[in-house]
Design a protein around this motif. Structure first.
Motif, short mmCIF file in Angstrom:
data_model
loop_
_atom_site.label_atom_id
_atom_site.label_comp_id
_atom_site.label_asym_id
_atom_site.label_seq_id
_atom_site.Cartn_x
_atom_site.Cartn_y
_atom_site.Cartn_z
N ALA A 112 36.85 19.80 46.24
CA ALA A 112 38.26 19.85 45.84
C ALA A 112 38.40 20.49 44.46
O ALA A 112 39.31 21.30 44.22
N SER A 113 37.52 20.15 43.55
CA SER A 113 37.55 20.75 42.21
C SER A 113 37.31 22.26 42.29
O SER A 113 37.94 23.04 41.56
N GLY A 114 36.41 22.66 43.18
CA GLY A 114 36.16 24.08 43.38
C GLY A 114 37.37 24.80 43.93
O GLY A 114 37.69 25.92 43.54
N LEU A 115 38.09 24.15 44.85
CA LEU A 115 39.30 24.76 45.39
C LEU A 115 40.36 24.95 44.30
O LEU A 115 41.05 25.99 44.26
N LEU A 170 39.83 25.33 41.07
CA LEU A 170 39.38 26.44 40.23
C LEU A 170 39.57 27.78 40.94
O LEU A 170 40.00 28.78 40.34
N GLY A 171 39.30 27.80 42.25
CA GLY A 171 39.48 29.02 43.02
C GLY A 171 40.93 29.47 43.05
O GLY A 171 41.22 30.66 42.99
N CYS A 172 41.85 28.53 43.12
CA CYS A 172 43.28 28.88 43.10
C CYS A 172 43.64 29.60 41.80
O CYS A 172 44.39 30.58 41.80
N ILE A 173 43.11 29.10 40.70
CA ILE A 173 43.38 29.76 39.41
C ILE A 173 42.81 31.17 39.40
O ILE A 173 43.47 32.13 39.00
N TYR A 174 41.57 31.31 39.87
CA TYR A 174 40.94 32.64 39.90
C TYR A 174 41.76 33.60 40.77
O TYR A 174 41.94 34.78 40.43
N ILE A 175 42.22 33.10 41.89
CA ILE A 175 42.95 33.97 42.83
C ILE A 175 44.26 34.44 42.21
O ILE A 175 44.62 35.62 42.30
N LEU A 176 44.98 33.54 41.57
CA LEU A 176 46.26 33.93 40.95
C LEU A 176 46.04 35.00 39.89
O LEU A 176 46.88 35.90 39.71
N ILE A 177 44.94 34.90 39.15
CA ILE A 177 44.65 35.92 38.13
C ILE A 177 44.26 37.24 38.78
O ILE A 177 44.74 38.31 38.39
N ALA A 178 43.42 37.17 39.80
CA ALA A 178 42.81 38.39 40.35
C ALA A 178 43.71 39.12 41.33
O ALA A 178 43.56 40.34 41.50
N ILE A 179 44.64 38.43 41.95
CA ILE A 179 45.37 39.09 43.04
C ILE A 179 46.26 40.21 42.52
O ILE A 179 46.42 41.26 43.16
N GLY A 180 46.85 40.03 41.34
CA GLY A 180 47.64 41.11 40.76
C GLY A 180 46.77 42.31 40.43
O GLY A 180 47.18 43.46 40.61
N LEU A 181 45.57 42.03 39.98
CA LEU A 181 44.63 43.11 39.65
C LEU A 181 44.26 43.91 40.90
O LEU A 181 44.22 45.15 40.88
N THR A 182 44.03 43.21 41.98
CA THR A 182 43.66 43.91 43.22
C THR A 182 44.85 44.64 43.82
O THR A 182 44.70 45.69 44.46
N MET A 183 46.07 44.11 43.61
CA MET A 183 47.27 44.82 44.08
C MET A 183 47.42 46.15 43.35
O MET A 183 47.73 47.18 43.96
N VAL A 184 47.20 46.15 42.05
CA VAL A 184 47.29 47.39 41.27
C VAL A 184 46.21 48.37 41.71
O VAL A 184 46.46 49.56 41.90
N TYR A 185 44.99 47.85 41.89
CA TYR A 185 43.90 48.74 42.31
C TYR A 185 44.18 49.33 43.69
O TYR A 185 43.88 50.49 43.96
N GLY A 186 44.77 48.52 44.55
CA GLY A 186 45.04 49.00 45.91
C GLY A 186 45.93 50.22 45.93
O GLY A 186 45.79 51.09 46.79
N ALA A 239 34.39 30.26 42.82
CA ALA A 239 34.73 28.96 42.21
C ALA A 239 33.86 27.84 42.78
O ALA A 239 33.37 26.98 42.02
N LEU A 240 33.65 27.85 44.08
CA LEU A 240 32.82 26.80 44.69
C LEU A 240 31.37 26.94 44.25
O LEU A 240 30.69 25.92 43.97
N ALA A 241 30.88 28.18 44.16
CA ALA A 241 29.51 28.38 43.69
C ALA A 241 29.35 27.87 42.26
O ALA A 241 28.37 27.18 41.94
N GLU A 242 30.31 28.20 41.42
CA GLU A 242 30.25 27.73 40.03
C GLU A 242 30.26 26.21 39.96
O GLU A 242 29.46 25.59 39.26
#
Length: 289
Positions: free
Chosen positions: A9-12, A14-30, A250-253
């Motif tokens: 659950a803690s990994g999930l 953390l993963g949500c935070i990572y996704i919110l940060i990264a998804i805008g970056l991947t949208m721009v790259y796309g 996030a889960l690996a970390e």
């Protein structure tokens, strides 16, 4: 068993935070095929605006949307003021420009009349109940991160699949010149891409500020390269891949830090995961360009 569920659950979260940060970056790259490093500055600006509004009003649910609006406007201004003028330049030009923007924004935020060189507490109460069972214990802030990420990802999915904006994004990602020839307003499409992606980054900044109870000018340093790792793992420009990579990282970390954390620092694990996966999946988890 209970510790496994708690770590998962803690990994999930953390993963949500990572996704919110990264998804805008991947949208721009796309759409533009550029690494928008200044995206991490938008994340910090979102956290700073959210903190400022919260200190003035004491209302988290007012601070969050206003921070997202500020982040969205910042993203659009970055596109209109900088990237639009260098879209056709070699890819190294926007990359260096983006790095310069990120460093400049961080230096400005460290001025005493903004955040200064200090950590600021963000003790907001989100008004949600904690989730406690015999196997699991999630704080109200963690519950908020899970729910809000789910809602925002659903909104992005609906925009991409059910609106003309999403159709314009997909067409521009396939062939920008052809999309323009067929009547797609490229500038408007890209500006909206920056707007929504930057709003997500600002939301992540506020959530991180509340989750760790601190906001500071250089808080975008680590997310700037973590987001890069995630979009490479996901397959550059691939949104489902970014979501999958965010959770895997996030889960690996979380699990590795809990078991062998004394061997490697947490942030080094991101690059270890990146190297191991790219050895077997050179184009990322879900392919990509």
């Amino acid at each position: 068993m209970s510790s496994f569920i708690q770590l998962f659950a803690s990994g999930l979260v953390l993963g949500c935070i990572y996704i919110l940060i990264a998804i805008g970056l991947t949208m721009v790259y796309g759409i533009l095929q550029i690494l928008h490093i200044a995206h991490a500055a938008v994340y910090t600006i979102g956290a700073a605006v959210g903190l400022g509004v919260f200190n003035l009003t004491g209302n988290f649910w007012l601070a969050l949307p206003l921070a997202m609006v500020a982040g969205g406007i910042t993203g659009v201004l970055i596109y209109l003021g900088v990237y639009r003028r260098i879209l056709d330049a070699p890819r190294i030009v926007p990359l260096i420009t983006s790095l310069g923007l990120f460093i400049m924004a961080q230096d400005l935020l460290q001025k005493k009349w903004l955040l200064g060189p200090y950590m600021h507490a963000f003790p907001a109460r989100v008004g949600l109940p904690a989730l406690r069972t015999s196997y699991l214990n999630l704080t109200p802030n963690e519950v908020l991160i899970l729910i809000l990420t789910l809602l925002l990802l659903m909104a992005v999915y609906l925009i991409m699949t059910r609106t003309k904006i999403g159709l314009g994004w997909r067409a521009s990602a396939q062939d920008r010149d052809m999309a323009a020839a067929l009547g797609v307003n490229i500038n408007q499409v890209i500006a909206l891409n920056f707007l929504i992606g930057s709003m997500l980054a600002a939301a992540a900044g506020v959530l991180v500020g509340v989750y760790y109870n601190k906001v500071f000018a250089t808080m975008g340093d680590v997310p700037s390269y973590k987001a890069f790792v995630i979009i490479v793992l996901g397959g550059l420009g691939n949104i489902p891949g970014t979501i999958l990579a965010g959770f895997i990282l996030a889960l690996a970390e979380t699990f590795l830090v809990a078991t062998v954390g004394f061997v490697l620092p947490r942030d080094a694990i991101a690059f270890l995961v990146l190297i191991l996966i790219l050895m077997f999946r050179p184009k990322g988890l879900l392919g990509g360009s």
